[in-house]
Design a protein around this motif. Sequence first.
Motif: not given
Length: 606
Positions: A217-218, A44, A209, A111, A213, A9, A221, A41
């Motif tokens: 990568r987003p 998100e 999710y 993200r 992560r 992440v 994931a 982080r």
Amino acid sequence: MTDLATSPVGGSRKGSLEPEGAIAPRPGRLDGLLERPWAVRSAEALVSIVAAFGFALLCTRIDVNPLNRVGQVSGLAMLQKYAAIVGLPILAVLLYAAYRGSLARYQLAQRLVCAAVAGLATGAVAGGIAVALNGTQWGLGGQEGDPGNLMGMANDMLRGKGLPGVYPPGFPALLAVWSKLFYGGVGGVGYAMKDVQLICSALVGPMAYLSWRLMLRPVWALLIAVPSAILFLDPIRPYSHVTMLVMVPMLAAALRELRRSHELSTRSTVLRGLGFGVSFGLMFLWYSGWFVWAAPGVLVLTLFVIPWRQGAARIKRVLLFLGVTLVSAGVVGSPLLYELVRLGAQAKDRYAYLSVYIDPAYIMGWASDRNGDLNYHDFPWHGELAGQSAYTLLLLAGVALALGLGLRSITVRTVTATLISAWLLRFWFASQMAQTKSIQLYPRTTWIILYALMILAVLGLMFLVQRGAGWLRTVQRVAADGRPAPLTLRPAVTGRLVAGAVCAVALFATMAASWSADRYMPTTKPEYVPVAGAKGIDMGADAWRAHILVNRDGKCPKYDPAGPTDCAPVNKELKEYNNEPDKGQLWCANVTGDEWALTCGSKRPW
């Protein structure tokens, strides 16, 4: 490529090559934000959780009668309308950033939008369950089945009777605490059940999710988290599958740290080991079964990951990380570990249902004991190629790509080890069933095996895209005269393709969430009558049971099918959890009386 390769992440790739036709972005606040992994982080996680809870809360405003089909359809349609109102502006931001924004703006938007979609996916499932329970203060199941047993466990904890044997105590403990805080203790666990079911259901998407992560990568994931979270989410007991969804990426992340722990300081090694160990211990208390299926394969893989030939100093640091992780996990999970050691040999699972009777090699679908009209003669539906469907073949093609292109990846190795371990244990227990008269929960390996196949399929696609992107970069760099082609730094075609993929996943999430919630819409007459030709109960029975019990204020639920004054009374103490004595025989559910001997090989008990 833009944000497609695997990395931890917040990982950034300075100086990486991007699609042709882009321009270098101006430095600004967003560039500084992207250089702070903790900030990304946190953002998100916050966005995903707020999206999940916010959407579920929004759906509690839907006021329809869920006891008739017209009301159910209207409620599901309202859910889709809310999803469009909330989701379209979010996706528009991502598309705008992909077409008109700078690289930094696009990366941040990607993200946060992926995190929001993951939260909205299971927030919509929880919202649909809120529609199914509109008018009643009870959760799915009422006082019957597994919810009734969980309430009994929570009541026992509130009465000071200790842990519920070999059953993971995490969820019953949360239920007990929630009841104590908001519903007065023992008499309120039935009402607390509804809150906890909705909250835990909404959290499944964000948890899946954010766990992935750690490794991907987003967009990758998201491609794993959303389909798996919706498919495996069981709102009547949402605590079980979230452990499986989180455990696999956490195991991969722990093995990655194990492999590189020799590069860390002693303090960092200990802290990381503690973090993983405590996390695994808490997950074990939340639901332990997935660790049983994965443990043999992961332990063997760990032995191969340890760099035995790299010198004593390196080995010591690796073993320190492994030791701290195992010890801390054991300490946190010790209450349940103690019960397993004390009572494990006595714990026999003898409950059979439809998934026990079907072909044991079928792992592409699941049928619970709420089977409705299905029986082992017409479920599963067989595909055209030796019984295998196109869906099966697509998954296997993805598995082939993952093993052929990415076997060096620790994620692929971890998932493969988990798959093999669960596969072998599944058939070990199933093959002993006729002799031991016990199931030992082997049908539940269906979930973790299918989950592993889905993960490998997405990883296979990811490796294929990465190899293709590498080939395109090589072609780009060589112009006709042998000079390097110009490369720039703005998300052009690649970024737009990723944005389109996120939009497609979001559309899938809305349709899949509606499917998931629709299964739990209350049926009219879910009673099961054990005679030949009778119809078994379906998944809507659990919501129906919630609508026939009196609410906390003494009034009947708003849409009680028996009328406004004829709902079922509730014992204020509710039921206690009691294990019935082991009779040494299978209990065959979903079987009518005249078919008991043919299916179970024993006489019917009534």
